[in-house]
Enzyme design. Structure first.
Site, short mmCIF file in Angstrom:
data_model
loop_
_atom_site.label_atom_id
_atom_site.label_comp_id
_atom_site.label_asym_id
_atom_site.label_seq_id
_atom_site.Cartn_x
_atom_site.Cartn_y
_atom_site.Cartn_z
N LYS A 88 0.86 -1.19 0.00
CA LYS A 88 0.00 0.00 0.00
C LYS A 88 0.89 1.23 0.00
CE LYS A 88 -1.85 3.04 2.66
NZ LYS A 88 -1.91 4.15 1.73
N GLY A 120 2.40 5.18 13.32
CA GLY A 120 3.14 3.99 13.76
C GLY A 120 2.62 3.46 15.08
N GLY A 145 6.54 5.72 8.07
CA GLY A 145 5.68 6.89 8.06
C GLY A 145 5.80 7.65 9.36
N GLY A 146 4.73 8.30 9.76
CA GLY A 146 4.76 9.18 10.92
C GLY A 146 4.63 8.43 12.24
N GLU A 153 -1.18 7.35 -0.56
CA GLU A 153 -2.22 7.77 -1.50
C GLU A 153 -1.79 8.97 -2.33
OE1 GLU A 153 -2.17 7.62 1.73
OE2 GLU A 153 -3.54 9.01 2.73
N GLU A 177 9.60 16.38 14.85
CA GLU A 177 10.02 16.29 13.45
C GLU A 177 9.13 17.23 12.64
OE1 GLU A 177 8.95 12.73 11.18
OE2 GLU A 177 11.06 12.48 10.72
N CYS A 194 13.71 11.22 6.36
CA CYS A 194 13.63 10.79 7.77
C CYS A 194 14.95 11.03 8.50
CB CYS A 194 13.21 9.33 7.87
SG CYS A 194 14.20 8.23 6.86
N GLU A 224 9.44 2.19 10.78
CA GLU A 224 10.45 3.25 10.64
C GLU A 224 9.69 4.56 10.71
OE1 GLU A 224 11.95 6.02 9.59
OE2 GLU A 224 13.26 5.47 7.89
O1 TXE Z 1 2.26 10.08 7.36
P1 TXE Z 1 1.40 8.78 7.64
P2 TXE Z 1 1.83 11.50 6.80
C1 TXE Z 1 6.36 11.82 9.18
C2 TXE Z 1 6.58 13.29 8.95
C3 TXE Z 1 5.24 13.75 8.47
C4 TXE Z 1 4.34 12.90 9.31
C5 TXE Z 1 2.95 12.73 8.78
O2 TXE Z 1 6.91 13.93 10.16
O3 TXE Z 1 5.04 15.12 8.69
O4 TXE Z 1 4.97 11.65 9.34
O5 TXE Z 1 2.99 12.36 7.41
C6 TXE Z 1 -0.63 5.22 5.73
N1 TXE Z 1 -3.11 2.43 9.26
N2 TXE Z 1 6.82 11.00 8.07
O6 TXE Z 1 0.54 11.93 7.37
O7 TXE Z 1 -0.01 9.12 7.93
C7 TXE Z 1 -0.73 6.34 4.73
O8 TXE Z 1 -1.81 6.13 3.85
C8 TXE Z 1 -2.30 2.04 8.28
C9 TXE Z 1 8.06 10.33 8.29
O9 TXE Z 1 1.92 11.49 5.35
O10 TXE Z 1 2.17 8.03 8.63
C10 TXE Z 1 0.64 6.26 4.08
O11 TXE Z 1 0.66 5.19 3.14
N3 TXE Z 1 -1.73 2.90 7.41
C11 TXE Z 1 8.33 9.32 7.29
C12 TXE Z 1 1.55 5.89 5.24
O12 TXE Z 1 0.69 5.36 6.23
C13 TXE Z 1 -1.97 4.20 7.55
C14 TXE Z 1 7.84 9.48 5.91
C15 TXE Z 1 2.32 7.06 5.84
O13 TXE Z 1 1.42 8.05 6.22
C16 TXE Z 1 -2.81 4.68 8.56
C17 TXE Z 1 6.58 10.19 5.85
C18 TXE Z 1 -3.39 3.73 9.44
N4 TXE Z 1 -4.19 4.08 10.45
C19 TXE Z 1 6.14 10.94 6.91
N5 TXE Z 1 -2.86 6.04 8.48
C20 TXE Z 1 9.59 8.54 7.42
N6 TXE Z 1 9.69 7.74 8.48
O14 TXE Z 1 10.46 8.62 6.60
C21 TXE Z 1 -2.08 6.39 7.44
N7 TXE Z 1 -1.55 5.29 6.86
#
Ligand code: TXE
Length: 485
Positions: free
Chosen positions: A162, A220, A215-216, A165, A372, A271, A237
């Site tokens: 996945k 996480g 992700g965030g 989006e 962050e 990150c 991560e």
């Molecule tokens: O991340 P999300 P967002 C950090 C960075 C950023 C913050 C938010 O600080 O400002 O995260 O970014 C999916 N169950 N990073 O809102 O929501 C979502 O569809 C399962 C750090 O964009 O974490 C996407 O595919 N999945 C980072 C993915 O999670 C879910 C890189 C990441 O989105 C979900 C990006 C749920 N409940 C942002 N909710 C890094 N570690 O490098 C969302 N998603």
């Protein structure tokens, strides 16, 4: 891929123009994809392939990625807004990742365990974990996907990818290549859509064995909580707040230049970005003045702008988040030496451009130092002693990466080893290799990607004990045995 849920417009972060339309999945599609992955895994149609055969498939995907590299880079660049040249580097790294795991697969073998008995065959065997949900972010969409997909395929898992989006195009292309490479039906599945509709159900379903997420932090945490209900394996991560430490005895030319790259590359949407600069007091004024001068000279621009040095933020929502972060930073006393606002350049108004920003006068208890931002913003703190900078560098909930700049190699090594972060660079910033594990201490996550451990995440470990000369255990008396028998 999806039934009739609807279609999402993917819009360019550079100018808001329509990049592409993608179909999105429904809850039913999610269930169907999990069922397909489960059935393919349980049938053994792929999991039973030898390591060599699976490695050959992974290597074939690398070949196909190489063939389509230019096309994929354009898709990645259009979705993310990053310069085409950067997207090209990303695709090269994706190919290296697939090649690495193809080679790594060939090195796998059972581990013989000495039992001390010559009629016993005792061995550790490594089996695929099962059905994996691979959930990716938008900053390095295909690269982050490759860190999950390549080891999952090498290990013999079935998976559901996945992507974010916001940036689905390169994942669509990758899945086509995996099919072309010859993966059996049901092994590689793609679900497009939001975290709420697609991501969350993947993490809830008991048919999924493992979740790998980048992700965030808050997402996480939610994933870990949900995954606990069905005791899934979880690899996370979750970003970082990475200390970049410059001692007065460092090669300041290199340290300053790398500090600029560390935080402003990809507009800080990295990150491991060096967002937290820790400078020894005696060189503070010089280092900060130089970084401000360099930050002001950075040229922002879109994918096709050959003179651009870095690009836009991913979305209006992300821009808003960064503007809020800035307001709070100013309210808590940070000094904005440059930037701090949206770019005023007329030709960039349709996109999400934020000026490279330097915040001085920061201290460890400030939110801007602890949170962050994921934007082009560096906070500056001063330190006086080695012990103090170690303490400051570790004073964060995160622990992903950091750097130490010093010409005193013993001191640099001492500090590097004392920092509780998953990667530390000494007199450098940013390089990584597929051969080396990547991941975080503390709230930066759990598990590791890349390296031998990055493959192990996708493997179950089984101890197989075979007795080639069975005997009685002799532990309990048989009922027909007499007292003295
Ligand atoms: O991340 P999300 P967002 C950090 C960075 C950023 C913050 C938010 O600080 O400002 O995260 O970014 C999916 N169950 N990073 O809102 O929501 C979502 O569809 C399962 C750090 O964009 O974490 C996407 O595919 N999945 C980072 C993915 O999670 C879910 C890189 C990441 O989105 C979900 C990006 C749920 N409940 C942002 N909710 C890094 N570690 O490098 C969302 N998603």
């Amino acid at each position: 891929m999806a039934s009739d849920a609807g279609v999402r417009e993917i819009r360019s972060p550079h100018d808001g123009s329509l990049v592409t339309l993608v179909p999105e999945a429904t809850g039913l599609d999610v269930s169907d994809a999990i069922a397909a992955a489960r059935a393919s895994f349980d049938s053994g149609v792929y999991a039973s392939w030898s390591w060599a055969a699976r490695s050959a498939l992974v290597a074939k995907v690398a070949d196909l990625l190489e063939r389509d590299a230019a096309e994929i880079a354009i898709k990645e660049s259009n979705d993310t807004g990053k310069r085409l040249i950067e997207a090209g580097y990303d695709v090269a790294d994706v190919i290296s990742t697939f090649r690495y795991f193809a080679e790594q697969g060939l090195l796998q073998h059972d581990r013989i365990v000495a039992s001390g008995l010559d009629y016993i065959d005792s061995r550790i065997i490594y089996e695929p974990v099962g059905v994996c949900a691979l959930i990716g972010p938008w900053n390095y969409p295909l690269l982050q996907a490759s860190w999950k997909v390549a080891p999952a395929l090498a290990a013999g898992c079935s998976f559901i990818l996945k992507p974010s989006e916001l940036t689905p195009s390169s994942a669509i292309h990758l899945l086509q290549l995996i099919e072309e490479a010859g993966a059996p039906a049901g092994v590689a599945n793609l679900l497009l859509g939001s975290g709420a509709v697609v991501g969350a159900p993947l993490t809830e379903d008991r048919r999924v064995d493992l979740i790998s997420f980048t992700g965030g932090l808050s997402t996480g945490k939610a994933i870990m909580t949900t995954a606990a209900k069905t005791v899934k394996k979880v690899a996370l991560e979750l970003g970082g707040k990475n200390p970049n430490i410059i001692f007065a005895d460092a090669d300041l030319g290199a340290a300053i230049d790398n500090a600029v790259t560390a935080v402003f590359l990809h507009s800080g949407q990295v990150c491991s970005a060096g967002t937290r600069l820790l400078v020894e007091r005696s060189i503070h004024d010089h280092v900060v003045a130089e970084i401000v001068r360099r930050a002001r000279a950075i040229r922002l621009g879109g994918p096709q702008d050959l003179s651009a040095e870095t690009g836009p933020l991913i979305s209006q929502g992300h821009l808003k988040k960064i503007e809020e972060y800035m307001s709070r930073a100013v309210a808590e006393g940070a000094h904005v030496l440059t930037g701090g606002k949206r770019s005023a350049r007329p030709e960039l108004q349709a996109g999400w451009y934020f000026e490279p920003t330097v915040l001085d006068g920061c201290s460890t208890e400030m939110d801007c130092v602890q949170e962050e931002s994921f934007g082009p913003i560096v906070t500056v703190e001063v330190f006086d002693t080695e012990a103090e900078v170690i303490s400051l560098g570790n004073d964060t909930i995160y622990g992903l990466a950091g750097a130490v700049w010093s010409s005193d190699s013993a001191k640099a090594q001492r500090v590097a080893r004392a920092l509780r972060h998953g990667t530390i660079w000494v007199n450098d910033y940013g390089p990584y290799r597929p051969q080396a594990e990547w991941g975080g201490f503390k709230a930066s996550g759990t598990g590791r990607e890349l390296g031998p451990t990055g493959l192990l995440e996708y493997l179950e470990i089984k101890h197989l004990w075979t007795n080639n000369s069975p005997t009685l255990s002799g532990w309990f008396k048989k009922p027909d045995q007499g007292e003295d028998a």
